[in-house]
Design an enzyme around this catalytic site. Sequence first.
Site, short mmCIF file in Angstrom:
data_model
loop_
_atom_site.label_atom_id
_atom_site.label_comp_id
_atom_site.label_asym_id
_atom_site.label_seq_id
_atom_site.Cartn_x
_atom_site.Cartn_y
_atom_site.Cartn_z
CG HIS A 85 -9.72 1.43 -6.69
ND1 HIS A 85 -8.59 1.80 -6.83
CD2 HIS A 85 -9.63 0.75 -5.31
CE1 HIS A 85 -7.88 2.03 -5.65
NE2 HIS A 85 -8.71 1.52 -4.67
CD GLU B 97 -7.51 -7.00 2.10
OE1 GLU B 97 -8.39 -6.83 2.46
OE2 GLU B 97 -7.12 -6.26 1.00
CE LYS C 288 -4.43 0.97 2.28
NZ LYS C 288 -5.32 0.39 1.26
#
Length: 275
Positions: free
Chosen positions: A156, A140, A48
């Site tokens: 997104h 994740e 991220k």
Amino acid sequence: MDGRDWGLFLLPYEQTVEELKVKFKTMRAELKKREEYAPIEFVTGRVKRISSILEKAKRLNVPMDQLETGIEDIAGIRIMCQFVEDIRRVAEYIRKRKDLKLLFEKDYITNYKESGYRSFHMIVEYPVQTALGQKHVLAEIQIRTLAMNFWATIEHSLSYKYRESLPEEMRKRLQKAAEAAAVLDNEMSSIREEILEAQKKFEDDSNITSQALTLIHQLYFYHLVNEAMEFQERFNRIWVSQGADRNTEEMKELLEDVKQMIASYRKEDSNDDQV
Ligand code: 0O2
Ligand code: 0O2
């Protein structure tokens, strides 16, 4: 502002993403070799971005010294599948793995999000070996079909563009598009089922045919020449009459009759031996 060394902080997450990508790509290759069909189509992964970590921490009220436990998707892996059924299979493989610990699952396929988002998420704890020893990192794993991925990727980028101000009309159209993607997934699954059934029937038919021919041939070994020739003629008649719409019932009967003849001949033969 937090004065941490972000490069150093993100290092174990980068390692986790790289290692997990290799592992799932290897799983794809192995399953493809074993089963000629891999439930995994392709695998991607990312760490991220720092700005996204900070935004998420703010949104979820995660204190800066608790990012490791408070944000689950600093390391993220995405596994894309062709069919919805594949997602369950991949999840099952992940549950059985010994190199990671499953913490919890989020089934956004059964309980899809208000936006229309569909995916299966697994939050895992992965041990990475660093120069300072072992470190447990949260990651994740998102598992989704190609159609779910297509929708999520576009949604997104639109959500990012419009942020909170995504017009209501657009939101509704995206929800509809997500429904359409789910319909597409279901249709593809049912087409696949039919293809698999047709393949199975074709294999069953050709097994019956080859068994019948093998047994007719065996009759010659028992010197049952006339019987063999009769069965061969019967076989030819069925074969020629079958055409596109195969009548396997007649072939099955023939197979049973040849089996019976061989069985009774063997019985007679062993009785003769005993005399
Ligand atoms: P393979 O074995 O062909 O899948 P990397 O470090 O190179 O492994 P990177 O640079 O992080 O991966 O790239 P990314 O964006 O994570 O993509 C990973 C893999 O997914 C790449 O394959 C892409 O070609 C593939 N990929 C991405 N989008 C799609 C898509 O829409 N369809 C298909 N079929 N594949 C896609 P690799 O890594 O080259 O190797
Ligand atoms: P990224 O990296 O930009 O994708 P929350 O429900 O928000 O309180 P949280 O922790 O965000 O909880 O978890 P959630 O909802 O399980 O979502 C985690 C990730 O799933 C998101 O990461 C997205 O990747 C994906 N996701 C969830 N909902 C949607 C959606 O409506 N549309 C799309 N396109 N993706 C979604 P991030 O944090 O958005 O980051």
